[in-house]
Design a protein around this motif. Structure first.
Motif, PDB file in Angstrom:
ATOM      1  N   SER A  40      -8.268 -83.911 -33.188  1.00  0.00           N
ATOM      2  CA  SER A  40      -7.847 -85.292 -33.415  1.00  0.00           C
ATOM      3  C   SER A  40      -7.549 -85.505 -34.890  1.00  0.00           C
ATOM      4  CB  SER A  40      -8.931 -86.269 -32.954  1.00  0.00           C
ATOM      5  OG  SER A  40      -8.582 -87.602 -33.251  1.00  0.00           O
ATOM      6  N   LEU A  44     -13.548 -86.184 -33.997  1.00  0.00           N
ATOM      7  CA  LEU A  44     -14.145 -86.177 -32.671  1.00  0.00           C
ATOM      8  C   LEU A  44     -15.658 -86.244 -32.793  1.00  0.00           C
ATOM      9  CD1 LEU A  44     -12.004 -83.364 -30.993  1.00  0.00           C
ATOM     10  CD2 LEU A  44     -11.827 -85.822 -30.561  1.00  0.00           C
ATOM     11  N   HIS A  74      -6.394 -95.564 -27.896  1.00  0.00           N
ATOM     12  CA  HIS A  74      -6.240 -94.155 -28.265  1.00  0.00           C
ATOM     13  C   HIS A  74      -4.891 -93.665 -27.770  1.00  0.00           C
ATOM     14  CE1 HIS A  74     -10.500 -93.658 -29.443  1.00  0.00           C
ATOM     15  NE2 HIS A  74     -10.762 -94.465 -28.412  1.00  0.00           N
ATOM     16  N   VAL A  76      -3.324 -90.201 -26.675  1.00  0.00           N
ATOM     17  CA  VAL A  76      -3.743 -88.850 -26.288  1.00  0.00           C
ATOM     18  C   VAL A  76      -2.502 -88.047 -25.914  1.00  0.00           C
ATOM     19  CG1 VAL A  76      -5.128 -87.466 -24.714  1.00  0.00           C
ATOM     20  CG2 VAL A  76      -5.967 -89.694 -25.491  1.00  0.00           C
ATOM     21  N   SER A 114      -6.936 -80.205 -38.905  1.00  0.00           N
ATOM     22  CA  SER A 114      -7.609 -81.317 -38.241  1.00  0.00           C
ATOM     23  C   SER A 114      -9.002 -81.530 -38.835  1.00  0.00           C
ATOM     24  CB  SER A 114      -7.711 -81.045 -36.746  1.00  0.00           C
ATOM     25  OG  SER A 114      -8.474 -82.050 -36.098  1.00  0.00           O
ATOM     26  N   THR A 204      -4.977 -87.918 -30.502  1.00  0.00           N
ATOM     27  CA  THR A 204      -5.919 -86.871 -30.080  1.00  0.00           C
ATOM     28  C   THR A 204      -5.166 -85.917 -29.150  1.00  0.00           C
ATOM     29  OG1 THR A 204      -7.810 -88.361 -30.228  1.00  0.00           O
ATOM     30  CG2 THR A 204      -8.072 -86.369 -28.893  1.00  0.00           C
TER      31      THR A 204
END
Length: 452
Positions: A40, A44, A74, A76, A114, A204
Protein backbone atom coordinates in the motif's frame (compact mmCIF):
# COMPACT_ATOMS: atom_id res chain seq x y z
CA UNK A 1 26.14 5.90 -10.48
CA UNK A 2 26.82 4.73 -6.95
CA UNK A 3 23.27 5.54 -5.86
CA UNK A 4 21.87 3.63 -8.84
CA UNK A 5 23.96 0.63 -7.91
CA UNK A 6 22.70 0.74 -4.34
CA UNK A 7 19.10 0.93 -5.52
CA UNK A 8 19.62 -2.04 -7.87
CA UNK A 9 21.21 -4.05 -5.05
CA UNK A 10 18.32 -3.15 -2.73
CA UNK A 11 15.74 -4.28 -5.31
CA UNK A 12 17.60 -7.56 -5.84
CA UNK A 13 17.55 -8.12 -2.09
CA UNK A 14 13.82 -7.43 -2.03
CA UNK A 15 13.13 -10.09 -4.66
CA UNK A 16 15.45 -12.52 -2.89
CA UNK A 17 13.52 -11.87 0.33
CA UNK A 18 10.22 -12.64 -1.42
CA UNK A 19 11.54 -15.93 -2.80
CA UNK A 20 13.07 -16.82 0.56
CA UNK A 21 9.81 -16.24 2.40
CA UNK A 22 7.82 -18.15 -0.21
CA UNK A 23 10.14 -21.13 -0.01
CA UNK A 24 10.52 -21.04 3.79
CA UNK A 25 6.87 -20.80 4.74
CA UNK A 26 5.57 -23.19 2.10
CA UNK A 27 7.65 -26.23 2.97
CA UNK A 28 4.61 -28.21 4.07
CA UNK A 29 1.81 -29.46 1.86
CA UNK A 30 1.93 -27.95 -1.62
CA UNK A 31 -1.53 -28.92 -2.73
CA UNK A 32 -4.07 -26.12 -3.28
CA UNK A 33 -1.88 -23.11 -2.36
CA UNK A 34 -1.33 -19.74 -4.01
CA UNK A 35 0.85 -16.84 -2.84
CA UNK A 36 -0.53 -13.37 -2.07
CA UNK A 37 1.52 -10.16 -2.33
CA UNK A 38 0.00 -7.01 -0.86
CA UNK A 39 1.39 -3.49 -0.49
CA UNK A 40 0.00 0.00 0.00
CA UNK A 41 1.06 3.57 -0.60
CA UNK A 42 -0.22 4.53 2.88
CA UNK A 43 0.86 1.47 4.87
CA UNK A 44 -0.65 -1.79 6.11
CA UNK A 45 -1.38 -3.06 9.61
CA UNK A 46 1.28 -5.45 10.95
CA UNK A 47 0.82 -9.22 10.70
CA UNK A 48 2.85 -11.84 12.55
CA UNK A 49 5.04 -13.96 10.27
CA UNK A 50 3.34 -17.30 9.58
CA UNK A 51 5.00 -20.46 10.81
CA UNK A 52 6.80 -22.70 8.35
CA UNK A 53 4.33 -24.86 6.50
CA UNK A 54 1.32 -22.83 7.69
CA UNK A 55 -1.48 -22.32 5.17
CA UNK A 56 -3.54 -19.20 5.82
CA UNK A 57 -7.24 -20.11 5.80
CA UNK A 58 -10.07 -17.91 4.63
CA UNK A 59 -11.10 -16.97 8.18
CA UNK A 60 -7.66 -15.59 9.02
CA UNK A 61 -7.53 -13.66 5.75
CA UNK A 62 -10.95 -12.20 6.47
CA UNK A 63 -9.78 -11.00 9.88
CA UNK A 64 -6.74 -9.30 8.40
CA UNK A 65 -8.78 -7.59 5.66
CA UNK A 66 -11.11 -6.28 8.37
CA UNK A 67 -8.16 -4.60 10.06
CA UNK A 68 -6.68 -3.34 6.78
CA UNK A 69 -9.93 -1.86 5.46
CA UNK A 70 -11.61 -1.04 8.75
CA UNK A 71 -12.70 2.55 8.19
CA UNK A 72 -12.59 5.24 5.53
CA UNK A 73 -12.59 4.97 1.75
CA UNK A 74 -9.99 2.80 0.02
CA UNK A 75 -8.90 2.28 -3.55
CA UNK A 76 -7.87 -1.33 -4.06
CA UNK A 77 -6.09 -2.62 -7.17
CA UNK A 78 -6.59 -6.39 -7.41
CA UNK A 79 -4.39 -8.19 -9.95
CA UNK A 80 -5.87 -11.67 -10.43
CA UNK A 81 -3.71 -14.01 -12.48
CA UNK A 82 -5.16 -17.23 -13.89
CA UNK A 83 -2.46 -19.30 -12.18
CA UNK A 84 0.32 -18.46 -9.73
CA UNK A 85 2.66 -20.44 -7.46
CA UNK A 86 5.75 -19.70 -5.43
CA UNK A 87 7.80 -21.64 -8.00
CA UNK A 88 7.10 -18.89 -10.54
CA UNK A 89 9.04 -16.41 -8.39
CA UNK A 90 11.84 -18.91 -7.85
CA UNK A 91 12.24 -19.74 -11.55
CA UNK A 92 11.68 -16.33 -13.14
CA UNK A 93 12.55 -13.83 -10.38
CA UNK A 94 15.74 -11.79 -10.24
CA UNK A 95 17.43 -13.71 -7.46
CA UNK A 96 21.18 -13.96 -6.68
CA UNK A 97 22.07 -10.83 -8.66
CA UNK A 98 20.21 -11.95 -11.81
CA UNK A 99 18.56 -8.57 -12.15
CA UNK A 100 18.51 -8.52 -15.94
CA UNK A 101 16.75 -11.90 -16.15
CA UNK A 102 13.97 -11.04 -13.73
CA UNK A 103 10.37 -11.20 -15.00
CA UNK A 104 9.12 -9.12 -12.02
CA UNK A 105 11.13 -5.90 -12.23
CA UNK A 106 8.15 -3.59 -11.63
CA UNK A 107 6.84 -5.80 -8.84
CA UNK A 108 10.23 -5.69 -7.11
CA UNK A 109 10.39 -1.92 -7.41
CA UNK A 110 6.86 -1.50 -6.02
CA UNK A 111 7.56 -3.69 -2.99
CA UNK A 112 10.82 -1.86 -2.36
CA UNK A 113 9.31 1.60 -2.55
CA UNK A 114 6.19 0.76 -0.53
CA UNK A 115 6.12 1.84 3.14
CA UNK A 116 4.90 -1.63 4.13
CA UNK A 117 4.21 -4.88 2.33
CA UNK A 118 2.79 -8.31 3.10
CA UNK A 119 3.92 -11.64 1.61
CA UNK A 120 1.72 -14.69 2.19
CA UNK A 121 3.38 -17.72 0.55
CA UNK A 122 0.59 -20.22 1.29
CA UNK A 123 -2.91 -18.90 0.92
CA UNK A 124 -5.72 -21.44 0.89
CA UNK A 125 -6.83 -22.04 -2.69
CA UNK A 126 -10.61 -21.52 -2.12
CA UNK A 127 -9.71 -18.43 -0.12
CA UNK A 128 -7.88 -16.88 -3.08
CA UNK A 129 -10.82 -17.43 -5.42
CA UNK A 130 -13.16 -15.59 -3.02
CA UNK A 131 -10.94 -12.53 -2.54
CA UNK A 132 -13.11 -10.35 -4.86
CA UNK A 133 -16.20 -11.26 -2.83
CA UNK A 134 -14.39 -10.51 0.45
CA UNK A 135 -13.19 -7.14 -0.82
CA UNK A 136 -16.66 -6.31 -2.13
CA UNK A 137 -18.06 -7.06 1.33
CA UNK A 138 -15.47 -4.95 3.14
CA UNK A 139 -15.45 -1.98 0.75
CA UNK A 140 -19.16 -2.00 -0.04
CA UNK A 141 -18.60 -1.64 -3.80
CA UNK A 142 -18.70 -4.08 -6.69
CA UNK A 143 -15.44 -4.93 -8.49
CA UNK A 144 -14.89 -3.08 -11.75
CA UNK A 145 -12.98 -4.98 -14.45
CA UNK A 146 -10.69 -2.45 -16.17
CA UNK A 147 -7.65 -2.39 -18.43
CA UNK A 148 -4.93 0.12 -19.22
CA UNK A 149 -6.98 2.00 -21.82
CA UNK A 150 -9.94 2.65 -19.54
CA UNK A 151 -7.91 3.28 -16.36
CA UNK A 152 -6.41 6.58 -17.54
CA UNK A 153 -9.86 7.96 -18.38
CA UNK A 154 -11.58 6.60 -15.28
CA UNK A 155 -12.69 9.34 -12.81
CA UNK A 156 -11.83 8.77 -9.15
CA UNK A 157 -13.65 10.23 -6.17
CA UNK A 158 -11.33 10.30 -3.12
CA UNK A 159 -14.33 10.18 -0.79
CA UNK A 160 -15.57 6.86 -2.25
CA UNK A 161 -14.08 3.36 -2.16
CA UNK A 162 -13.01 1.79 -5.45
CA UNK A 163 -12.29 -1.86 -6.30
CA UNK A 164 -10.49 -2.21 -9.63
CA UNK A 165 -9.98 -5.72 -10.95
CA UNK A 166 -7.23 -6.48 -13.47
CA UNK A 167 -7.25 -9.90 -15.12
CA UNK A 168 -3.78 -11.31 -15.96
CA UNK A 169 -3.29 -14.40 -18.13
CA UNK A 170 -0.90 -17.28 -17.58
CA UNK A 171 1.14 -19.28 -20.05
CA UNK A 172 -0.62 -22.10 -21.87
CA UNK A 173 2.46 -23.59 -23.54
CA UNK A 174 1.21 -22.91 -27.07
CA UNK A 175 2.33 -19.41 -28.13
CA UNK A 176 4.53 -17.73 -25.50
CA UNK A 177 6.80 -19.01 -22.79
CA UNK A 178 5.88 -18.55 -19.14
CA UNK A 179 8.64 -16.01 -18.65
CA UNK A 180 7.34 -13.84 -21.50
CA UNK A 181 3.76 -13.96 -20.18
CA UNK A 182 4.87 -13.09 -16.63
CA UNK A 183 7.06 -10.29 -17.97
CA UNK A 184 4.08 -8.82 -19.88
CA UNK A 185 1.95 -9.06 -16.73
CA UNK A 186 4.67 -7.25 -14.79
CA UNK A 187 4.69 -4.49 -17.41
CA UNK A 188 0.93 -4.10 -16.96
CA UNK A 189 1.37 -3.81 -13.18
CA UNK A 190 4.07 -1.17 -13.66
CA UNK A 191 1.94 0.93 -16.03
CA UNK A 192 -1.10 0.73 -13.71
CA UNK A 193 0.97 1.88 -10.74
CA UNK A 194 2.45 4.74 -12.79
CA UNK A 195 -1.04 5.95 -13.71
CA UNK A 196 -2.15 5.83 -10.07
CA UNK A 197 0.94 7.76 -8.95
CA UNK A 198 0.44 10.38 -11.66
CA UNK A 199 -3.10 11.02 -10.38
CA UNK A 200 -1.82 11.20 -6.78
CA UNK A 201 -4.40 8.70 -5.55
CA UNK A 202 -3.58 6.52 -2.50
CA UNK A 203 -4.08 2.86 -3.23
CA UNK A 204 -3.62 -0.68 -1.93
CA UNK A 205 -2.46 -3.39 -4.35
CA UNK A 206 -3.00 -7.13 -4.15
CA UNK A 207 -1.41 -9.67 -6.50
CA UNK A 208 -2.49 -13.33 -6.37
CA UNK A 209 -3.78 -16.18 -8.53
CA UNK A 210 -7.08 -17.92 -9.03
CA UNK A 211 -5.40 -21.32 -8.75
CA UNK A 212 -1.89 -22.72 -8.33
CA UNK A 213 0.19 -23.15 -11.46
CA UNK A 214 1.95 -26.18 -10.02
CA UNK A 215 0.12 -28.69 -7.84
CA UNK A 216 2.04 -31.51 -6.14
CA UNK A 217 -0.28 -34.40 -5.49
CA UNK A 218 0.10 -36.09 -2.13
CA UNK A 219 -0.42 -39.76 -1.39
CA UNK A 220 -2.72 -40.43 1.52
CA UNK A 221 -0.98 -42.27 4.34
CA UNK A 222 -4.17 -43.38 6.05
CA UNK A 223 -4.22 -46.71 4.25
CA UNK A 224 -0.46 -47.25 4.42
CA UNK A 225 0.95 -49.69 7.00
CA UNK A 226 2.93 -48.02 9.75
CA UNK A 227 6.38 -49.13 10.82
CA UNK A 228 8.95 -51.10 8.90
CA UNK A 229 7.93 -53.81 6.49
CA UNK A 230 9.78 -56.16 4.19
CA UNK A 231 9.63 -55.01 0.59
CA UNK A 232 9.64 -57.75 -2.01
CA UNK A 233 8.41 -58.16 -5.53
CA UNK A 234 5.86 -60.73 -6.51
CA UNK A 235 7.41 -63.99 -7.59
CA UNK A 236 7.19 -64.47 -11.37
CA UNK A 237 4.87 -67.18 -12.59
CA UNK A 238 6.93 -70.13 -13.86
CA UNK A 239 5.31 -72.47 -16.32
CA UNK A 240 5.25 -76.16 -15.50
CA UNK A 241 7.44 -78.35 -17.71
CA UNK A 242 5.98 -80.64 -20.35
CA UNK A 243 6.12 -84.14 -18.88
CA UNK A 244 5.36 -87.51 -20.48
CA UNK A 245 4.49 -90.20 -17.95
CA UNK A 246 4.60 -93.96 -18.23
CA UNK A 247 3.10 -96.46 -15.82
CA UNK A 248 6.20 -96.40 -13.62
CA UNK A 249 6.53 -92.59 -13.56
CA UNK A 250 7.75 -89.75 -15.77
CA UNK A 251 10.33 -90.56 -18.42
CA UNK A 252 10.57 -87.41 -20.59
CA UNK A 253 10.62 -83.77 -19.49
CA UNK A 254 10.90 -80.60 -21.57
CA UNK A 255 10.79 -76.93 -20.60
CA UNK A 256 11.31 -73.80 -22.67
CA UNK A 257 10.47 -70.16 -22.24
CA UNK A 258 9.63 -69.95 -25.94
CA UNK A 259 9.23 -72.59 -28.63
CA UNK A 260 9.24 -70.34 -31.68
CA UNK A 261 8.67 -71.74 -35.18
CA UNK A 262 8.56 -69.86 -38.47
CA UNK A 263 7.37 -71.10 -41.85
CA UNK A 264 8.29 -68.05 -43.93
CA UNK A 265 11.91 -67.35 -42.93
CA UNK A 266 10.97 -63.87 -41.67
CA UNK A 267 10.40 -62.41 -38.23
CA UNK A 268 6.85 -63.81 -38.07
CA UNK A 269 7.18 -66.37 -35.29
CA UNK A 270 4.62 -68.64 -33.67
CA UNK A 271 5.29 -69.40 -30.01
CA UNK A 272 4.13 -72.95 -29.32
CA UNK A 273 4.97 -72.62 -25.62
CA UNK A 274 1.82 -70.54 -25.17
CA UNK A 275 -0.32 -73.48 -26.31
CA UNK A 276 -1.14 -76.78 -24.57
CA UNK A 277 -0.18 -79.85 -26.63
CA UNK A 278 -1.24 -83.49 -26.45
CA UNK A 279 1.37 -86.22 -25.89
CA UNK A 280 -0.51 -89.30 -27.06
CA UNK A 281 2.06 -90.42 -29.65
CA UNK A 282 5.05 -90.09 -27.33
CA UNK A 283 6.99 -93.16 -26.14
CA UNK A 284 10.15 -94.05 -24.21
CA UNK A 285 12.27 -97.07 -23.23
CA UNK A 286 15.78 -97.77 -22.00
CA UNK A 287 17.49 -96.97 -25.34
CA UNK A 288 15.30 -94.36 -27.07
CA UNK A 289 12.71 -91.71 -26.32
CA UNK A 290 10.26 -89.85 -28.53
CA UNK A 291 8.37 -86.77 -27.38
CA UNK A 292 5.59 -85.77 -29.78
CA UNK A 293 3.84 -82.44 -29.15
CA UNK A 294 0.55 -82.22 -31.07
CA UNK A 295 -0.92 -78.70 -31.28
CA UNK A 296 -4.25 -79.63 -32.78
CA UNK A 297 -5.66 -76.10 -32.71
CA UNK A 298 -2.75 -74.88 -34.87
CA UNK A 299 -2.31 -78.01 -36.97
CA UNK A 300 1.37 -78.21 -35.96
CA UNK A 301 3.33 -81.20 -34.62
CA UNK A 302 6.78 -80.90 -33.01
CA UNK A 303 8.75 -84.11 -32.31
CA UNK A 304 11.97 -84.71 -30.34
CA UNK A 305 13.74 -88.06 -30.94
CA UNK A 306 16.45 -89.03 -28.45
CA UNK A 307 18.66 -92.08 -27.93
CA UNK A 308 21.37 -93.19 -25.52
CA UNK A 309 24.38 -95.48 -25.88
CA UNK A 310 27.43 -96.56 -23.93
CA UNK A 311 30.83 -95.05 -24.77
CA UNK A 312 33.83 -97.13 -23.55
CA UNK A 313 36.18 -94.13 -23.58
CA UNK A 314 34.20 -92.29 -20.90
CA UNK A 315 32.81 -95.49 -19.39
CA UNK A 316 29.32 -94.05 -19.16
CA UNK A 317 26.08 -93.71 -21.09
CA UNK A 318 25.41 -90.55 -23.10
CA UNK A 319 22.16 -89.41 -24.66
CA UNK A 320 21.75 -87.16 -27.70
CA UNK A 321 18.89 -85.35 -29.35
CA UNK A 322 19.03 -87.02 -32.73
CA UNK A 323 16.35 -85.16 -34.66
CA UNK A 324 13.70 -82.52 -34.25
CA UNK A 325 10.81 -82.74 -36.70
CA UNK A 326 8.34 -79.98 -37.49
CA UNK A 327 5.17 -80.97 -39.30
CA UNK A 328 2.46 -78.65 -40.64
CA UNK A 329 -0.14 -79.05 -43.41
CA UNK A 330 1.11 -82.51 -44.27
CA UNK A 331 4.71 -81.32 -44.80
CA UNK A 332 7.61 -82.33 -42.53
CA UNK A 333 10.97 -80.63 -41.93
CA UNK A 334 13.78 -82.42 -40.10
CA UNK A 335 16.64 -80.93 -38.09
CA UNK A 336 19.65 -82.90 -36.82
CA UNK A 337 20.91 -82.13 -33.33
CA UNK A 338 23.04 -85.15 -32.36
CA UNK A 339 26.31 -83.33 -33.14
CA UNK A 340 25.72 -80.49 -30.68
CA UNK A 341 22.97 -81.52 -28.26
CA UNK A 342 24.17 -84.30 -25.95
CA UNK A 343 24.77 -84.95 -22.26
CA UNK A 344 25.40 -87.83 -19.86
CA UNK A 345 22.36 -90.09 -19.72
CA UNK A 346 21.66 -89.24 -16.07
CA UNK A 347 21.84 -85.49 -16.77
CA UNK A 348 19.56 -83.08 -18.56
CA UNK A 349 20.61 -80.76 -21.39
CA UNK A 350 20.16 -76.99 -21.13
CA UNK A 351 20.89 -74.12 -23.50
CA UNK A 352 19.85 -70.50 -23.48
CA UNK A 353 19.24 -70.49 -27.23
CA UNK A 354 18.74 -73.42 -29.59
CA UNK A 355 18.24 -72.31 -33.18
CA UNK A 356 18.49 -73.68 -36.71
CA UNK A 357 19.81 -70.55 -38.45
CA UNK A 358 22.26 -68.48 -36.33
CA UNK A 359 24.93 -70.31 -34.28
CA UNK A 360 22.81 -73.32 -35.11
CA UNK A 361 22.73 -76.31 -32.79
CA UNK A 362 20.06 -77.85 -35.05
CA UNK A 363 21.21 -78.50 -38.61
CA UNK A 364 18.47 -78.54 -41.29
CA UNK A 365 18.13 -81.85 -43.09
CA UNK A 366 15.39 -81.02 -45.57
CA UNK A 367 15.00 -82.50 -49.03
CA UNK A 368 11.63 -80.87 -49.59
CA UNK A 369 12.07 -77.41 -51.22
CA UNK A 370 8.88 -76.25 -49.51
CA UNK A 371 10.54 -76.45 -46.08
CA UNK A 372 13.82 -74.64 -46.76
CA UNK A 373 12.51 -71.49 -45.11
CA UNK A 374 11.28 -73.23 -41.96
CA UNK A 375 13.11 -72.20 -38.81
CA UNK A 376 13.25 -73.13 -35.14
CA UNK A 377 14.20 -70.86 -32.24
CA UNK A 378 13.96 -72.30 -28.71
CA UNK A 379 14.68 -69.89 -25.80
CA UNK A 380 15.89 -71.18 -22.41
CA UNK A 381 15.56 -74.76 -23.60
CA UNK A 382 15.99 -77.80 -21.30
CA UNK A 383 15.22 -81.45 -22.04
CA UNK A 384 15.82 -84.84 -20.43
CA UNK A 385 14.78 -88.17 -21.93
CA UNK A 386 16.41 -90.68 -19.58
CA UNK A 387 17.25 -91.19 -15.91
CA UNK A 388 14.57 -89.02 -14.30
CA UNK A 389 15.53 -90.04 -10.78
CA UNK A 390 14.03 -86.88 -9.26
CA UNK A 391 10.65 -87.68 -10.81
CA UNK A 392 9.12 -84.23 -11.29
CA UNK A 393 12.45 -82.30 -11.37
CA UNK A 394 15.23 -82.10 -13.91
CA UNK A 395 18.54 -83.72 -13.05
CA UNK A 396 21.79 -81.76 -13.07
CA UNK A 397 21.98 -79.81 -16.34
CA UNK A 398 24.82 -80.07 -18.81
CA UNK A 399 24.90 -76.61 -20.38
CA UNK A 400 25.78 -75.90 -23.98
CA UNK A 401 28.10 -73.04 -22.97
CA UNK A 402 31.57 -74.49 -22.43
CA UNK A 403 33.73 -73.49 -19.48
CA UNK A 404 36.64 -72.30 -21.63
CA UNK A 405 35.14 -69.70 -23.89
CA UNK A 406 37.03 -67.76 -26.57
CA UNK A 407 37.52 -64.83 -24.20
CA UNK A 408 38.95 -67.07 -21.45
CA UNK A 409 41.39 -68.70 -23.90
CA UNK A 410 42.55 -65.27 -25.15
CA UNK A 411 43.14 -64.09 -21.59
CA UNK A 412 45.04 -67.23 -20.61
CA UNK A 413 47.28 -67.19 -23.70
CA UNK A 414 48.01 -63.48 -23.32
CA UNK A 415 48.89 -63.95 -19.64
CA UNK A 416 51.13 -66.91 -20.48
CA UNK A 417 52.95 -64.87 -23.13
CA UNK A 418 53.56 -62.04 -20.66
CA UNK A 419 54.89 -64.50 -18.04
CA UNK A 420 57.29 -66.00 -20.60
CA UNK A 421 58.60 -62.53 -21.51
CA UNK A 422 59.11 -61.78 -17.80
CA UNK A 423 60.97 -65.05 -17.22
CA UNK A 424 63.19 -64.43 -20.27
CA UNK A 425 64.02 -60.92 -19.04
CA UNK A 426 64.89 -62.17 -15.56
CA UNK A 427 67.07 -64.88 -17.09
CA UNK A 428 68.99 -62.33 -19.19
CA UNK A 429 69.53 -60.09 -16.14
CA UNK A 430 70.88 -63.04 -14.14
CA UNK A 431 73.43 -63.77 -16.89
CA UNK A 432 75.12 -60.36 -16.53
CA UNK A 433 78.67 -60.69 -15.06
CA UNK A 434 80.42 -57.87 -13.21
CA UNK A 435 84.21 -57.23 -13.25
CA UNK A 436 86.15 -59.07 -10.56
CA UNK A 437 89.42 -57.14 -11.08
CA UNK A 438 89.98 -53.37 -11.30
CA UNK A 439 92.93 -51.25 -12.52
CA UNK A 440 94.98 -49.41 -9.83
CA UNK A 441 96.29 -46.05 -11.18
CA UNK A 442 99.23 -46.13 -8.72
CA UNK A 443 100.37 -49.56 -9.65
CA UNK A 444 101.21 -51.42 -12.84
CA UNK A 445 98.48 -51.90 -15.34
CA UNK A 446 96.50 -55.11 -15.38
CA UNK A 447 97.50 -57.57 -18.03
CA UNK A 448 94.75 -59.81 -19.21
CA UNK A 449 96.00 -62.96 -20.89
CA UNK A 450 94.37 -63.75 -24.21
CA UNK A 451 93.79 -67.33 -23.13
CA UNK A 452 91.60 -66.31 -20.20
Amino acid sequence: MKMAGLECLSEVRSMALIVFLLSLFATGSSTGQVPLLMWSSDGLPPLASPAAGHIMPRSQLTTYLNSAFGSGPHTVLLFLQDKLSKEDFTMFGGVFGNKQDSAFKNLEAALHSSPSSLVLPSLEWPGSSTIPALLQEKLGVSPLLVDLDTLSHLPFNPSDSNLLLFHLPYCTGTHKSCKEVLHNNDEIIGKVLSIMKSQNIPYTTMYTGLQPSRVISETSMSNQPMGRSLLQTAAPVVKAPIMFNMSDGPCIMLWAQNLNVSFTGTSQWTDLAEQTPTLERSMCNDSSSLLVLDYQTLGITLSFAMSQRFYPVSARNWFSLNTVQLQANGTTASFIGSRNIYAPAEYSFHCESVTSFSDALLSPNNTNPNTTQWRLNFIDFQIQGFGLANETKFSYASDCAGFFTAGIWMGLLTSLLMVLILIYGLHMIMQLNTMDRFDDPKGPSISVPQSE
